[in-house]
Design a protein around this motif. Structure first.
Motif, PDB file in Angstrom:
ATOM      1  N   ALA A 228       0.838  -1.202   0.000  1.00  0.00           N
ATOM      2  CA  ALA A 228       0.000   0.000   0.000  1.00  0.00           C
ATOM      3  C   ALA A 228       0.873   1.253   0.000  1.00  0.00           C
ATOM      4  O   ALA A 228       0.527   2.263  -0.620  1.00  0.00           O
ATOM      5  N   LEU A 229       2.010   1.188   0.688  1.00  0.00           N
ATOM      6  CA  LEU A 229       2.928   2.340   0.650  1.00  0.00           C
ATOM      7  C   LEU A 229       3.371   2.611  -0.783  1.00  0.00           C
ATOM      8  O   LEU A 229       3.450   3.756  -1.222  1.00  0.00           O
ATOM      9  N   LEU A 230       3.630   1.521  -1.482  1.00  0.00           N
ATOM     10  CA  LEU A 230       4.035   1.649  -2.878  1.00  0.00           C
ATOM     11  C   LEU A 230       2.915   2.291  -3.692  1.00  0.00           C
ATOM     12  O   LEU A 230       3.141   3.212  -4.480  1.00  0.00           O
ATOM     13  N   GLY A 231       1.694   1.795  -3.478  1.00  0.00           N
ATOM     14  CA  GLY A 231       0.536   2.358  -4.166  1.00  0.00           C
ATOM     15  C   GLY A 231       0.361   3.827  -3.841  1.00  0.00           C
ATOM     16  O   GLY A 231       0.032   4.645  -4.703  1.00  0.00           O
ATOM     17  N   ALA A 496      -8.773  10.020  -4.441  1.00  0.00           N
ATOM     18  CA  ALA A 496      -9.438   8.826  -3.918  1.00  0.00           C
ATOM     19  C   ALA A 496      -8.434   7.692  -3.748  1.00  0.00           C
ATOM     20  O   ALA A 496      -8.487   6.928  -2.777  1.00  0.00           O
ATOM     21  N   TRP A 497      -7.481   7.614  -4.680  1.00  0.00           N
ATOM     22  CA  TRP A 497      -6.478   6.552  -4.578  1.00  0.00           C
ATOM     23  C   TRP A 497      -5.548   6.796  -3.409  1.00  0.00           C
ATOM     24  O   TRP A 497      -5.166   5.877  -2.689  1.00  0.00           O
ATOM     25  N   VAL A 498      -5.164   8.047  -3.246  1.00  0.00           N
ATOM     26  CA  VAL A 498      -4.267   8.367  -2.129  1.00  0.00           C
ATOM     27  C   VAL A 498      -4.923   7.952  -0.815  1.00  0.00           C
ATOM     28  O   VAL A 498      -4.316   7.306   0.044  1.00  0.00           O
ATOM     29  N   LEU A 499      -6.201   8.283  -0.693  1.00  0.00           N
ATOM     30  CA  LEU A 499      -6.909   7.945   0.546  1.00  0.00           C
ATOM     31  C   LEU A 499      -7.028   6.433   0.708  1.00  0.00           C
ATOM     32  O   LEU A 499      -6.764   5.884   1.786  1.00  0.00           O
ATOM     33  N   THR A 500      -7.409   5.763  -0.383  1.00  0.00           N
ATOM     34  CA  THR A 500      -7.586   4.312  -0.286  1.00  0.00           C
ATOM     35  C   THR A 500      -6.283   3.635   0.133  1.00  0.00           C
ATOM     36  O   THR A 500      -6.271   2.789   1.031  1.00  0.00           O
ATOM     37  N   PHE A 501      -5.187   4.009  -0.499  1.00  0.00           N
ATOM     38  CA  PHE A 501      -3.924   3.353  -0.155  1.00  0.00           C
ATOM     39  C   PHE A 501      -3.489   3.695   1.261  1.00  0.00           C
ATOM     40  O   PHE A 501      -2.932   2.856   1.963  1.00  0.00           O
ATOM     41  N   SER A 502      -3.760   4.927   1.708  1.00  0.00           N
ATOM     42  CA  SER A 502      -3.381   5.270   3.084  1.00  0.00           C
ATOM     43  C   SER A 502      -4.140   4.405   4.066  1.00  0.00           C
ATOM     44  O   SER A 502      -3.562   3.867   5.018  1.00  0.00           O
ATOM     45  N   LEU A 503      -5.438   4.283   3.857  1.00  0.00           N
ATOM     46  CA  LEU A 503      -6.229   3.512   4.805  1.00  0.00           C
ATOM     47  C   LEU A 503      -5.871   2.024   4.736  1.00  0.00           C
ATOM     48  O   LEU A 503      -5.840   1.337   5.759  1.00  0.00           O
ATOM     49  N   THR A 504      -5.575   1.555   3.518  1.00  0.00           N
ATOM     50  CA  THR A 504      -5.146   0.162   3.400  1.00  0.00           C
ATOM     51  C   THR A 504      -3.843  -0.049   4.165  1.00  0.00           C
ATOM     52  O   THR A 504      -3.677  -1.053   4.873  1.00  0.00           O
ATOM     53  N   ALA A 505      -2.940   0.905   4.022  1.00  0.00           N
ATOM     54  CA  ALA A 505      -1.674   0.785   4.752  1.00  0.00           C
ATOM     55  C   ALA A 505      -1.934   0.746   6.252  1.00  0.00           C
ATOM     56  O   ALA A 505      -1.360  -0.070   6.978  1.00  0.00           O
ATOM     57  N   GLY A 508      -3.382  -2.651   7.152  1.00  0.00           N
ATOM     58  CA  GLY A 508      -2.345  -3.681   7.081  1.00  0.00           C
ATOM     59  C   GLY A 508      -1.385  -3.578   8.252  1.00  0.00           C
ATOM     60  O   GLY A 508      -1.002  -4.582   8.855  1.00  0.00           O
ATOM     61  N   LEU A 509      -1.052  -2.360   8.604  1.00  0.00           N
ATOM     62  CA  LEU A 509      -0.124  -2.137   9.718  1.00  0.00           C
ATOM     63  C   LEU A 509      -0.708  -2.670  11.013  1.00  0.00           C
ATOM     64  O   LEU A 509      -0.048  -3.397  11.768  1.00  0.00           O
TER      65      LEU A 509
END
Ligand code: HEM
Lengths: 594, 336
Positions: A228-231, A496-505, A508-509
């Protein structure tokens, strides 16, 4: 916890206890080596060197160094002014520190976050991350199909153990414990469980065994986090490339259209397409502001609202409002209220009595009382007349002191007053050099002074016309003082992608940090008690990855699931319980049994 | 007005109660030490022989476990510990009331400027400490947690104090509750973890024979858990703190997107939040890297916590960014 400090029970050395693959020592088999002694030092060959470099780069140690470097490299950007944030402060700094400033500038210290060295660090970090995460993802994919490791021969030196006697048969014990460990959800078992049997061994009769492992999600979470960090990085970069942003100052009753030419400033990413400018327009109907009037927070801003009418590209119209914390969204673009102030209506007639300037002039607030600074440049005077520049302050609620100085005492226009100084000469507007509209370069101009040589300050009230000194003409302030808003329009399709990947990260964390990774083994066999009656002996052992305070509890709960436990024999857990009871876990100490 | 004054009085009351708690915790640590001194003297000889490359482990394996919580030796000690815990509860409760009253006086969430942040941050650290003590015995942290809290509260009252009032439009948002609330919780947890890591370093140095720490004045260090346990404790707290910090940053970015028109702009506060995040991420990686665990990991925690403190004080007072909401400067025109 230290690798050396963590006790590894025999028989189960694997990735679970060994740590990660990326941590392995770098290659020593890196290609052919020439015999020593000659002028050539032993060499790895270019492929070996490449492989060696890659292993180094993807090692945890290097990732660690890069992370530390990244933290250190980020600091100067908070200490030195940055072009992206405050270009004027950078110019001021360069003026104050000519030599040092020039060197700092050469090395990108005024644009730290887009500098070569900062970018190099995070790009290397992410390359390292990919190199680390891809093999891990593949091996985790294989591990997901693995079965729990076989029940070890001896339970003695495991960090958590328990044992008991029961009247239930080994088969019953095995079934019950296995059901408990799997948990209530069939599809999503807590533990992955294998039940088995063993031949007589080491003086034990034939036994039934349960081998269980939980916590595959831990590694899954870890991988999800890193991916997700990569995304996140990719979507931020895409946003940079596709975005556009424009700023416009709009006064009450006027509007602007979403077109590049209508913005005072406009910047865009490299992949920006003019077609992403949705052709809407907007009018500022009115602007409301509220300020505290109590003594504690006197004049502190309380609310700003811009009432607007939006004309959509399809011809529809609707009214809306923009507030500080709630931007207006039109066709995927967001319009923010970034500032506000007064734009007095100023008319200047030249010495010949001709209209030379008429318009609304935005004055920029400089303090909480909205003491606002502005400039009027009057280049279009009649032939033979000198050009005029007016500089001064607009005071919404003016108080004029006995010595003639004036100041504002409240941000609302209760007693508006314009205080102007007058300059004449060549304004330099015809040279074609772009000028800041909010600044008057007075160096080559002549100020109007009174008989004592003091700069004359004209005080103009709304509706008044005041003669300019030195026969330069007159200045009139309009009856109403319109307000202006500074609007900031931004379009960034990546949000929207920035938010999605942040929340996924984040998810996951949390999963990777808080999912326990544990193994539990159970062995049961038939034996006799002290009185010679047949009983079943049950023994359990637990092992965790890393520090795990809940391991003993997990083992105890598995034991409690055993049916028909004999009273009093329950917890011959045989290891030093005090430590576990009173302290955070401490494997060394709890594992002193045997 | 009067409510605001009452709130200040209660903060002073809390600081007083916590000072008493600090003294009682110190006495408790001291008393425990005397009881332990003999046992340690016996155990030390074999420990030193087997020390070798990993001296930190020697005491753990040669000494009988030193459970800090095994109460029950001597009524005097139990009394000191009892007084310490009950005054800590009292001080924390007073602080909570003070915070609530402050919120009522200002008519909003009571964490919008530095003074309020100090109150709530200290409260969080104390609450984490008390919460940890409900199930297990972590009293050895008490002297340090209450000490830091008293220090923060007195600093807050004397240096950061501003009158209770509403906030400017940019702050009028539910994200103030979420973003700042979570940031303060993370800070409270980092504080306790910091104490554990500092104790870890001290105990580790004493165990490996640092001459300075052999002085009698440091005998109390034998009563704190082994460096390995402290490291584990610190890690567990930091893991929670790190997740909360991650959320703080994400929440801050969402809010910035609403309020300032960009989710990230390298404003000094954002820079330092990022630095903190990277330092703690490095810490998590360090723990799993051979040669970087143990003492070095503890140093990461200390550096990380210093960054947290700087982010709160230095960044607010020295740099002039969009986050200048300390309430101590008056040069903004309301974020608009
Ligand atoms: C953008 C840079 C990176 C950041 C911000 C970052 C952050 C983190 C964080 C916060 C964790 C904690 C989660 C956990 O402990 O399970 C973690 C774990 C981990 N990271 Fe990274 N990481 C980065 C790059 C890397 C790289 C380059 C590698 C490989 C060399 C790596 C390998 C790992 C591994 C193996 C873990 C799991 C540690 C464990 O099992 O406890 N990370 N990372």
């Amino acid at each position: 916890m230290s690798d050396k400090a963590t006790y590894r029970p025999e028989g189960i050395h694997d990735a679970f206890t060994e740590g990660r693959a990326g941590d392995a020592p770098a290659a020593t088999d890196g290609g052919p080596t020439k015999p020593a002694g000659g002028p050539n030092l032993p060499t790895l060959g270019w492929r070996g060197t490449l492989r060696w470099t890659w292993r180094q780069l993807t090692s945890m140690r290097v990732a660690l160094m890069l992370l530390m470097l990244l933290a250190v490299a980020a600091v100067p950007g908070s200490v030195l002014p940055q072009r992206g944030q405050d270009a004027a402060a950078v110019l001021a700094y360069l003026g104050d520190h000519p030599t040092l400033g020039e060197w700092l500038d050469r090395f990108g210290f005024f644009e730290v976050y887009s500098s070569v060295w900062f970018s190099a660090i995070y790009i290397l970090l992410f390359v390292s991350l990919v190199g680390c995460i891809v093999p891990r993802t593949m091996s985790h994919g294989r591990a997901l199909r693995n079965r729990p490791p076989k029940t070890p021969v001896r339970f003695g030196r495991f960090p958590a153990t328990a044992g008991a006697r029961t009247t239930a048969s080994p088969d019953e014990v095995t079934t019950a414990v296995a059901r408990h460990l799997r948990g209530p959800l069939r599809r999503l078992p807590t533990f992955r469980v294998d039940v088995g049997s063993e031949e007589p061994r080491l003086g034990r009769p034939a036994t039934r065994t349960v081998a269980a492992e939980r916590g595959y999600l831990r590694e899954t979470g870890n991988l999800v986090f890193h991916l997700a960090l990569l995304g996140l990085l990719v979507s931020v970069a895409l946003g940079q490339l596709l975005h556009y942003r424009g700023q416009a100052i709009v006064t009450e009753g006027r509007g602007f259209a979403n077109a590049v030419v209508d913005y005072d400033t406009f910047d865009k990413g490299a992949w920006f397409q003019p077609s992403s400018l949705s052709p809407f327009s907007m009018t500022l109907d009115s602007f409301d502001s509220e300020f505290a009037s109590d003594t504690v927070a006197f004049a502190q801003a309380r609310d700003f609202t811009a009432h607007v009418t939006v004309s959509e590209p399809d011809g529809g119209q609707h009214s809306d409002q923009i507030k500080v914390n709630s931007p207006l969204t039109v066709d995927g673009a967001k319009i923010y209220l970034q500032g506000n102030g007064f734009a007095p209506e100023i008319t200047v007639k030249d010495g010949a009595g001709e209209m030379a300037f008429s318009g609304r002039v935005p004055f920029l607030p400089e303090d909480t009382m909205y003491t606002s600074r502005g400039v009027v440049k009057v280049p279009d005077v009649s032939a033979g007349q000198e050009q005029v520049g007016l500089v001064g302050y607009f005071l919404p609620t003016a108080v004029v002191e006995a010595d003639g100085s004036a100041r504002s005492v409240f941000p609302q226009p209760q007693n508006p007053l314009l205080v102007l100084e007058v300059y004449r000469g060549d304004l330099g507007l015809d040279d074609g050099v772009p000028q800041n509209v909010y600044r008057l370069d007075t160096a080559s101009l002549t100020p109007s002074v009174d008989d004592d040589g003091q700069t004359i300050k004209l005080l103009v009230k709304p509706g008044e016309t005041v003669e300019l000194p030195d026969g330069l003409g007159s200045v009139t302030l309009g009856e109403d003082v319109p307000r202006y808003v500074a609007l900031d329009l931004r379009y960034d399709p990546s949000l929207a992608w920035v938010l999605t990947f942040s929340l996924t990260a984040l998810a996951g964390l949390a999963v990777s940090l808080f999912t326990p990774r544990r193994r539990v083994w159970v062995r049961s066999w038939e034996t006799t008690d002290d009185d010679g009656r047949p009983v079943t002996r049950v023994e359990l052992a637990g092992l965790a990855r890393g520090d795990d305070a809940g391991l003993q509890r997990e083992v105890d709960k598995a034991l409690a699931a055993v049916p028909g436990l004999a009273d009093g024999t329950g917890h011959d857990t045989s290891h030093d319980k005090t430590a576990d009871d009173t302290l955070v876990d401490d494997h060394q100490r709890t594992a002193t049994e045997d | 007005m009067q409510i605001a004054e009452l709130s200040v009085l209660l903060v002073w009351g809390a600081a007083t109660a916590l000072t008493i708690a600090l003294v009682a915790f110190a006495i408790d640590l001291g008393r425990r030490t005397e009881e332990r001194a003999d046992a340690r003297a016996e155990a030390r000889t074999p420990a030193a022989v087997g020390a070798g490359s990993r001296p930190t482990l020697a005491p753990a394996s040669t000494l009988p476990a030193t459970p800090p919580g095994d109460t029950g030796h001597g009524p005097a000690r139990r009394r000191a510990a009892g007084i310490a815990m009950s005054t800590t509860w009292l001080g924390t409760a007073l602080l909570l009331v003070a915070i609530v009253l402050r919120g009522i006086a200002a008519g909003r969430t009571p964490w919008a400027n530095m003074y309020e942040f100090t109150l709530v941050g200290s409260f969080m650290a104390l609450a984490v400490f008390l919460g940890m003590n409900v199930r297990k015995d972590f009293k050895f942290l008490g002297a340090f947690v209450t000490g830091l809290s008293v220090l923060f509260l007195v600093l807050g009252l004397n240096v950061f104090y501003v009158a209770a009032m509403g906030v400017q439009p940019a702050l009028q948002n539910y994200w103030l509750v979420i973003h700042v609330g979570v940031a303060i919780s993370a800070t409270g947890i980092f504080t306790v973890a910091f104490v554990a890591s500092v104790l870890q370093l001290f105990r580790d140095s004493r165990d490996s024979g640092s001459p300075y720490l052999q002085r009698p004045g440091f005998r109390w260090l034998d009563r704190v858990p082994t460096p390995t346990s402290l490291e584990a404790l610190s890690f567990r707290l930091n893991a929670v703190g790190f997740v909360l910090w991650t959320f703080t940053i994400i929440g801050g970015a969402i809010w910035a997107e609403h309020a300032w028109g960009r989710y990230w702009g390298w404003d000094p506060k954002e820079v330092w939040s990022f630095v903190i995040w990277v330092v703690y991420a490095a810490y998590l990686h360090a723990r799993t890297t051979r040669g970087w665990d143990g003492r070095r990991a503890a140093w990461f925690v200390i550096v990380g916590y210093l960054c947290v403190l700087f982010n709160f004080t230095g960044v607010n007072l020295i740099f002039n960014g969009k986050h200048s909401y300390s309430g101590l400067n008056t040069d903004t025109t309301g974020g608009a």
